[in-house]
Design an enzyme around this catalytic site. Structure first.
Site, PDB file in Angstrom:
ATOM      1  N   LYS A  35       0.839  -1.206   0.000  1.00 15.91           N
ATOM      2  CA  LYS A  35       0.000   0.000   0.000  1.00 15.91           C
ATOM      3  C   LYS A  35       0.877   1.260   0.000  1.00 15.91           C
ATOM      4  CE  LYS A  35      -3.910  -0.069   2.533  1.00 15.91           C
ATOM      5  NZ  LYS A  35      -4.648  -0.024   3.795  1.00 15.91           N
ATOM      6  N   GLU A 158     -18.535   7.888   1.916  1.00 17.43           N
ATOM      7  CA  GLU A 158     -17.803   7.500   0.714  1.00 17.43           C
ATOM      8  C   GLU A 158     -18.414   8.201  -0.484  1.00 17.43           C
ATOM      9  OE1 GLU A 158     -17.105   3.361   0.059  1.00 17.43           O
ATOM     10  OE2 GLU A 158     -16.716   3.045   2.187  1.00 17.43           O
ATOM     11  N   LYS A 211     -20.203   9.529  17.695  1.00 19.58           N
ATOM     12  CA  LYS A 211     -20.068   8.834  16.413  1.00 19.58           C
ATOM     13  C   LYS A 211     -21.017   7.632  16.316  1.00 19.58           C
ATOM     14  CE  LYS A 211     -18.724   7.267  12.555  1.00 19.58           C
ATOM     15  NZ  LYS A 211     -17.778   7.469  11.524  1.00 19.58           N
ATOM     16  N   PHE A 256     -32.064  10.355   4.208  1.00 16.94           N
ATOM     17  CA  PHE A 256     -32.029   9.012   4.802  1.00 16.94           C
ATOM     18  C   PHE A 256     -33.421   8.446   5.060  1.00 16.94           C
ATOM     19  CE2 PHE A 256     -27.643   7.693   5.386  1.00 16.94           C
ATOM     20  CZ  PHE A 256     -27.052   8.805   4.827  1.00 16.94           C
ATOM     21  N   ALA A 259     -36.621   4.365   1.176  1.00 11.95           N
ATOM     22  CA  ALA A 259     -36.831   2.937   1.393  1.00 11.95           C
ATOM     23  C   ALA A 259     -36.135   2.181   0.267  1.00 11.95           C
ATOM     24  CB  ALA A 259     -38.326   2.630   1.388  1.00 11.95           C
ATOM     25  N   CYS A 267     -19.666   0.730   7.313  1.00 13.55           N
ATOM     26  CA  CYS A 267     -19.907   1.432   8.583  1.00 13.55           C
ATOM     27  C   CYS A 267     -21.209   1.051   9.278  1.00 13.55           C
ATOM     28  CB  CYS A 267     -19.853   2.934   8.363  1.00 13.55           C
ATOM     29  SG  CYS A 267     -18.303   3.447   7.648  1.00 13.55           S
TER      30      CYS A 267
HETATM   31  C1  UGA Z   1     -21.822   6.542   6.624  1.00 16.94           C
HETATM   32  C2  UGA Z   1     -22.317   7.870   7.220  1.00 16.94           C
HETATM   33  O1  UGA Z   1     -23.271   8.493   6.346  1.00 16.94           O
HETATM   34  C3  UGA Z   1     -21.151   8.821   7.460  1.00 16.94           C
HETATM   35  O2  UGA Z   1     -21.617  10.015   8.096  1.00 16.94           O
HETATM   36  C4  UGA Z   1     -20.127   8.124   8.357  1.00 16.94           C
HETATM   37  O3  UGA Z   1     -18.993   8.945   8.584  1.00 16.94           O
HETATM   38  C5  UGA Z   1     -19.661   6.844   7.684  1.00 16.94           C
HETATM   39  O4  UGA Z   1     -20.801   5.990   7.466  1.00 16.94           O
HETATM   40  C6  UGA Z   1     -18.640   6.198   8.590  1.00 16.94           C
HETATM   41  O5  UGA Z   1     -19.019   5.752   9.681  1.00 16.94           O
HETATM   42  O6  UGA Z   1     -17.435   6.257   8.291  1.00 16.94           O
HETATM   43  P1  UGA Z   1     -21.245   5.693   4.127  1.00 16.94           P
HETATM   44  O7  UGA Z   1     -21.026   4.338   4.721  1.00 16.94           O
HETATM   45  O8  UGA Z   1     -20.270   6.220   3.136  1.00 16.94           O
HETATM   46  O9  UGA Z   1     -21.310   6.807   5.312  1.00 16.94           O
HETATM   47  O10 UGA Z   1     -22.638   5.598   3.391  1.00 16.94           O
HETATM   48  P2  UGA Z   1     -24.067   6.328   3.425  1.00 16.94           P
HETATM   49  O11 UGA Z   1     -24.142   7.310   2.329  1.00 16.94           O
HETATM   50  O12 UGA Z   1     -24.407   6.787   4.784  1.00 16.94           O
HETATM   51  O13 UGA Z   1     -25.019   5.085   3.028  1.00 16.94           O
HETATM   52  C7  UGA Z   1     -25.035   3.904   3.847  1.00 16.94           C
HETATM   53  C8  UGA Z   1     -26.036   2.895   3.338  1.00 16.94           C
HETATM   54  O14 UGA Z   1     -27.369   3.344   3.585  1.00 16.94           O
HETATM   55  C9  UGA Z   1     -25.972   2.628   1.826  1.00 16.94           C
HETATM   56  O15 UGA Z   1     -26.058   1.229   1.602  1.00 16.94           O
HETATM   57  C10 UGA Z   1     -27.199   3.329   1.268  1.00 16.94           C
HETATM   58  O16 UGA Z   1     -27.696   2.725   0.101  1.00 16.94           O
HETATM   59  C11 UGA Z   1     -28.164   3.192   2.420  1.00 16.94           C
HETATM   60  N1  UGA Z   1     -29.215   4.234   2.433  1.00 16.94           N
HETATM   61  C12 UGA Z   1     -28.892   5.538   2.633  1.00 16.94           C
HETATM   62  C13 UGA Z   1     -30.544   3.865   2.263  1.00 16.94           C
HETATM   63  O17 UGA Z   1     -30.872   2.658   2.091  1.00 16.94           O
HETATM   64  N2  UGA Z   1     -31.521   4.835   2.303  1.00 16.94           N
HETATM   65  C14 UGA Z   1     -31.218   6.144   2.497  1.00 16.94           C
HETATM   66  O18 UGA Z   1     -32.159   6.973   2.530  1.00 16.94           O
HETATM   67  C15 UGA Z   1     -29.880   6.507   2.665  1.00 16.94           C
END
Ligand code: UGA
Length: 444
Positions: A35, A158, A211, A256, A259, A267
């Site tokens: 890496k 991400e 967190k 968020f 559905a 995460c």
């Molecule tokens: C998430 C959090 O949003 C960040 O704030 C946090 O810092 C991060 O985890 C972490 O702990 O490091 P991330 O995992 O990149 O970020 O993804 P999200 O955009 O939050 O989506 C997570 C999952 O939820 C995805 O599978 C997405 O499809 C799903 N989702 C999201 C839904 O099914 N419905 C929604 O309305 C929103």
């Protein structure tokens, strides 16, 4: 200031590049030699919007370099960010051995007092464990140096991680000494000068909890709307309109509340399980979160139930899977719901053709019996049904008449509510979409 980042995975590399962009002198350290070699040769080992350009810029300016040598990284650092992985154990608790090893290398190599900042998501009270481990190790080397431990969680998503880091909604710093608070404030001064946002200064335990509470709350919001979706399906109502109308209330908010196939990624699934475990260890049964997790597992099974209903026996049926990444905008497939859908369909003997615009490389070689195709149309052609697992824009652009032409059976299971069900039905397709009235073609 002199900043060292231990662990240059997703969070660590973004932290390192952004800290360098803020003007600090940064060294990114990792035990993984390949890496570090990749990074030193100017390449970024994973895709994240804007990260490669930022890394190239700050490396070129001489403010970021990489090393496998802990002594070099830690020796005269002001702040050491711990960004190593905290993978789940079988019981849901996070494995903190990498965090402990990072703390040990600080104790071994620091030549003066350092602020050790936890960025990895860790259970409340991990800071105390780190401080204790540091003290023991330092003492065994003759003592004399006292290190501070702070909690500085990240909230980056991400796909927008660089933007989220440089222009966050809030910065949270938990510390138990005035000196540590002062050092962290100096670290973040250049960011706050560019981008005004709340700076939450608190104690270590509170910051650690913020967190887990934030991620668990967002995951619960998703499971809540997925439960409402089940009721909408039974009642013949439309969950999207329910969510839109709920979202107009500023106390609720629309974010968020989509559905779908449930949450995945590196995460939410891990953090929800960890928070349940942490609560139990402290003597509290966080039943609400156990339900969040259960509803999510149920949401991931939803397409399988729909396929059985619409296609009946799945053995030897050809099924097109659109999307593998856990969400659009990333090639990350860690805990991606699509993988569970693939596993469940393989177990029933279905023949799968899988497409994703960027994530196929991540699953190449994983399944001998699954065909990976470079074009979405190649997955759809001749299939008995299609399941949408990731809401990529390129799928949104597929015309209903084209879908009807390509599919052998006109069955669409839209697990991300990508398409307008009525429009598909108007083109003779039978549609299962999440939390919306189910439209079946009469006599189909
Ligand atoms: C998430 C959090 O949003 C960040 O704030 C946090 O810092 C991060 O985890 C972490 O702990 O490091 P991330 O995992 O990149 O970020 O993804 P999200 O955009 O939050 O989506 C997570 C999952 O939820 C995805 O599978 C997405 O499809 C799903 N989702 C999201 C839904 O099914 N419905 C929604 O309305 C929103």
């Amino acid at each position: 200031m002199k900043v060292s980042v231990i662990g240059v995975g997703h969070v660590g590399l973004i932290t390192a590049a952004c800290m360098a962009d803020l003007g600090h002198d940064v060294i990114g350290m990792d035990d993984d030699r390949s890496k570090i070699e990749t990074l030193a040769s100017g390449e970024v080992p994973f895709y994240e919007e804007g990260l490669a350009a930022l890394t190239t810029k700050v490396v070129g300016e001489g403010r970021l370099r990489f090393s496998t040598d802990a002594a070099e990284a830690v020796a005269d650092a002001d702040v050491v960010f711990i960004c190593v992985g905290t993978p789940s154990r079988d019981d849901g608790s996070p494995n903190l051995s990498y965090v402990q090893a990072a703390a040990a290398s600080v104790a071994t190599h620091a030549t003066s007092s350092v602020v050790v900042a936890e960025k990895s998501t860790v259970p409340v009270r991990t800071g105390e464990r780190i401080r204790h481990a540091l003290a023991l190790q330092t003492q065994s080397r003759g003592g004399g140096i006292v290190h501070d431990v702070v909690s500085n969680p990240e909230f980056l998503r991400e796909g927008t991680a660089v933007e989220d880091t440089l222009r966050p909604d809030r910065v949270v710093v938990g510390a138990d000494s005035a000196r540590a608070h002062e050092v962290m404030r100096r670290i973040y001064e250049p960011l706050l000068a560019r981008h005004a946002c709340p700076y939450v200064a608190t104690d270590v335990r509170t910051a650690e909890l913020i967190k887990h509470a934030s991620n668990a709350f967002l995951a619960t919001k998703i499971s809540f709307i997925n439960s409402v979706a089940r009721i909408c399906e039974l009642a013949g109502a439309d969950v999207q309109t329910v969510a839109d109308a709920m979202g107009h209330d500023a106390r609720i908010g629309r974010a968020f509340l989509n559905a779908g196939l449930g949450y995945g990624g590196s995460c939410f699934p891990k953090d929800v399980k960890a928070f349940i475990h942490i609560a139990a260890e402290l003597g509290y049964d966080f039943g609400m979160l156990r339900e969040t997790d259960r509803v999510n597992r149920e949401a991931i099974q939803w397409p399988i139930r729909q396929l059985r209903r619409l296609v009946w026996n799945l053995a030897d049926k050809e099924i097109a899977i659109l999307g593998v990444a856990f969400k659009p905008g990333t090639d990350d497939v860690r805990d991606a719901p699509a993988l569970e859908v693939i596993d469940a369909l393989r177990a029933e003997g279905a023949r799968l053709r899988v497409h994703d615009p960027v994530a196929l490389e991540q699953i190449r070689g994983r399944y001998a019996d699954v065909e990976l195709v470079e074009k979405a149309e190649d997955a759809l052609r001749g299939a008995h049904a299609v399941v949408v697992c990731t809401e990529w824009d390129e799928y949104r652009a597929i015309k209903p008449e084209r879908l009807a032409e390509l599919l052998t059976y006109p069955v669409v299971v839209d697990a991300r509510n990508l398409w307008d069900p009525q429009e598909l039905a108007d083109h003779g397709l039978t549609v299962a979409s999440v939390g919306r009235p189910q439209i079946e073609i009469p006599g189909a």
